[in-house]
Each structure stands twice: as C-alpha cells, then as structure tokens.
Design a protein around this motif. Sequence first.
Motif, short mmCIF file in Angstrom:
data_model
loop_
_atom_site.label_atom_id
_atom_site.label_comp_id
_atom_site.label_asym_id
_atom_site.label_seq_id
_atom_site.Cartn_x
_atom_site.Cartn_y
_atom_site.Cartn_z
N ASN A 18 -3.76 0.96 3.44
CA ASN A 18 -2.59 0.11 3.21
C ASN A 18 -1.35 0.77 3.81
OD1 ASN A 18 -0.23 -1.06 1.90
ND2 ASN A 18 -1.67 -2.05 0.51
N PRO A 19 -0.54 0.03 4.60
CA PRO A 19 0.66 0.60 5.22
C PRO A 19 1.63 1.21 4.20
CG PRO A 19 0.17 -1.53 6.20
CD PRO A 19 -0.75 -1.37 5.03
N THR A 43 -3.70 2.89 9.56
CA THR A 43 -3.72 1.48 9.15
C THR A 43 -4.78 0.70 9.91
OG1 THR A 43 -1.90 1.02 10.69
CG2 THR A 43 -1.33 1.41 8.38
#
Length: 471
Positions: free
Chosen positions: A50-51, A44
């Motif tokens: 994107n998490p 991340t």
Amino acid sequence: MSTSAPASIPAKAPAKSLHAIGLGAVGEWIMASTVNNLMMPIFTTGFGLNPVLVSWASTLPRLLDAITDPLVGHWSDNTRTRWGRRKPFLVAGGLGGAFMMVALWWCPLAWSHTSQFLYLFVVNLLFWFAFTLYTMPTYALVAELSLDFHDRTRVMMMRSIYCSLPTLGVGWVYWLTLRPIFGGEINGIRWTSAGLAVLVVFCALMPVLFVKERYATRHQEPQSFLRSLKSALANRQFQHAISIRLLVMLGAQIFNGLSFYLNTYYACGSDKMLATKILGISGTVHVLATFLALPLTPWIGRRFGKIGGLRLGAGLFALAAMLGWVLITPSAPYLQIGMALITGPAAGIFGTFMASFGADICDIDELNHGRRREGVFGAVTSFLTKVEASILALTVGYGLSFSGFSAALGMQDEYVLWKLRLFALLPYGCFTVLGLILAWHFPITQQLMTEVRAELDRNAAKNHGEPHPLV
C-alpha cells in the motif's frame, strides 16, 4: 585552547583532496537517490505494498535521521582516534550505507504486507543512520579542506560539479531494472543496486584514502552535546547564514512542489504527455545550466566578493519567481523551459557560496571559543533543512487543498488555476526577496576573515609553534 591547523598541511586544498571529496559526494548522491527515487515505485508496483504504508516507512526514518544529525556531528567533532576524527565514520557509513541500499530490496515476496512494511521500515532506518554517519563527518571534512577565504569557494565548486555528474543518469536506473535479462523489476533492482553498491564503496572510500584531516591530531577537551549545540546556535553569523538559506530554499521548494500541477493543468491544459515532456527537458536544461555556471563561481567570488556571489544566486532565484508569471503560460507551454535557464545557475551559484561561508563561520567560532565544530554546524544545517522539507510537504498539500484542485476532474476550473498560480509563485517571490535582503547585509567580509585568520595564526604560534601559512 585554539586548535588551529598544523603547518604540514597546505592552506589551500590540494587537487587530490578536491577530487577525492568530489568522488565521495558521488557515492553519497547515488545512495540517497537510489533509495529516494525507487522505494515508492518498486514497493508499490513490484511488491504490491500500500502506498500509504510505503510513505510511512519512508517518512518516519527520515524524521529520526534529522534528529541524529546533530548527535553524529557532535560525536565526530569530539572523536580522537589514530585514524583521525572523521575517517572512522566515513568507513562505517560508506560500507553500511552501501550494504543497506542493497538489503532494502531483498524483502521476501512471500511475507505478509505487515511483515514487509516492518522490514522496509527497519532497513530504511538503518540505511539513513549509516547515511548520516557518512554525510555529517564528510561535511565537516569539506569545511576543513582550505584556510583561504576564496579557495573555499573553489572547494565547494568542485564538490558541486561532482554532485551534478550523476544527476544526468538518474532517470535510467529504473529503466535498467526493467531489462528482460532480470526477469522483472524486483530482481532488476536487486542486482542493479548491487552494482551501484560497488561503485558507492569505491567512491565513499576515496576521501578516507586521499584526504588528510587538518585537525586530526589537535587536542580538544570534550564538551557536552547541549553546550556545543547552544554555542553553535548562538553564533550570530551562523544565524544570519541559515536564515538566508532557509528563506531562499523554502521559496524555491514550494514552487518546485507545485510546479508539476502548474505545468500540467495550467500551462499544458491537463495534457500529461506534453507536461512530462516539458518536465524532462526542463530537468535536463536545469542540470546543464547548473553545470556550466559552477566553474564561474571562483571568478565571481574574486571579482565581486563572496557576498556578491551570494547576492547574485539569491537574486537569480527572485528573478525566476517574478518571470514565472510570464514564462508559465498556456499560450506557449515550452516557454517555461526558460525558468530552468535561470534556476540552474541560481542553484549552483547560491549553493556554492552559501557552503563556502560555512568554513568561515567555523573559523569565527574557533576564535571566539577555541574549538573546531565543523560537525555540529554542518549537522544543525542538515537538521533544519530536513525540518524545512517536512514543513514543505505539508505546505504543498495545503496549497493544493486551498486552490480547490481535484485530480479526478482532469481539467481544472479557471479560479482553481488562478489560486494555484498564486500559491506557487507568490511565496516563491516573497521568500527569495527576503533572502536577498538578508544576503545584502551579510556580515562576513574578506577583511573580517583576514583578521580572524591572522588572530588564529597568532594563537597557533603560541600554542603549537609556527603559524599556518596563507599561501
């Protein structure tokens, strides 16, 4: 046909084997913790992924990994090679896991986020498959080390001590990746993981080189996976043991999942600096308390019986759950460190005796069915534990939602904090007390196992010659 052990292998585990198995556990722990602890922050903050994508790339392989556990365990039980049943898996899993642990971080920075997600998913999937190839046969090999009822506690105690050692350095790996010499965390993790991989290979191969398989040469007719799985799940002692384990650990893990929020927003009044400091101290105290309690487990087993040790471990968890209502308080935030002084020994004692009974269950199963199925029993336990972890993730999320918690608010309403305490501590107490009640009626006694061992030795004398000595 009985597969009782040959007389050439001592009934009690040799010291050399104990240390080799312990080093194998160190390698296993390094692999899992490196990937589990660093995947989210590196991908991340370093790669900018994107998490949510990182979460899916982490979760899906673990679900597939849970499914493969029983398959690999069964495969290991029914494998026959010149090197034994377990060791070929240990070599493949140890080398493969170390390689994938390094390959995970070599995703090209120039790739699109979609390509990076696919790379992360595939390599992570291969890593956890290699990890399963190593761990499932290892659990079976540990269960084979000793035939003595109390010596099995010593085996599990030594393995637990080795597992505790690397936990003291877990917080330093990410710090190491940020050293200026690497020029950034991505290069840092690439080279740091390479160094760790060398250590993993060394540790992972120790059981291969220095542990002699007890049942490697015994003939055992192949059995279908479903039939073997059905027989294992029908084992009454196994049902009882796994119920105790799941109840106690579910209660403890629900609390652990919510303890950060309880500590930060209730005990520390939303002061994250204070909360993380207390969290760090509590973690260190927990590890040290576990480490100090583990050497006492053989004495506890001989003095109070293995069932007594199991009850003590479950009882300490229940005690911690009850004291949590008093020790976690905004009037004295540091008082909650006292929880770690209880949960540390609880984890060490409960885990050691729970694992020790696993080998006894395999002996009972052999007497009833004439087969050695350490791999299947260990794999089913691992599968159910991973399913429980998935349920736990949902439970914690719904618990936060139920309480009305909102991170955007900072300070939380008193009613929200009351519900948060309720959801963290009430299931903790209820589940651990239920586990303690089941532990009080656990059916595996020393007398039973003495009778089982004697019958297995009589069968061995009929089928293979002299019975195995219990000295």
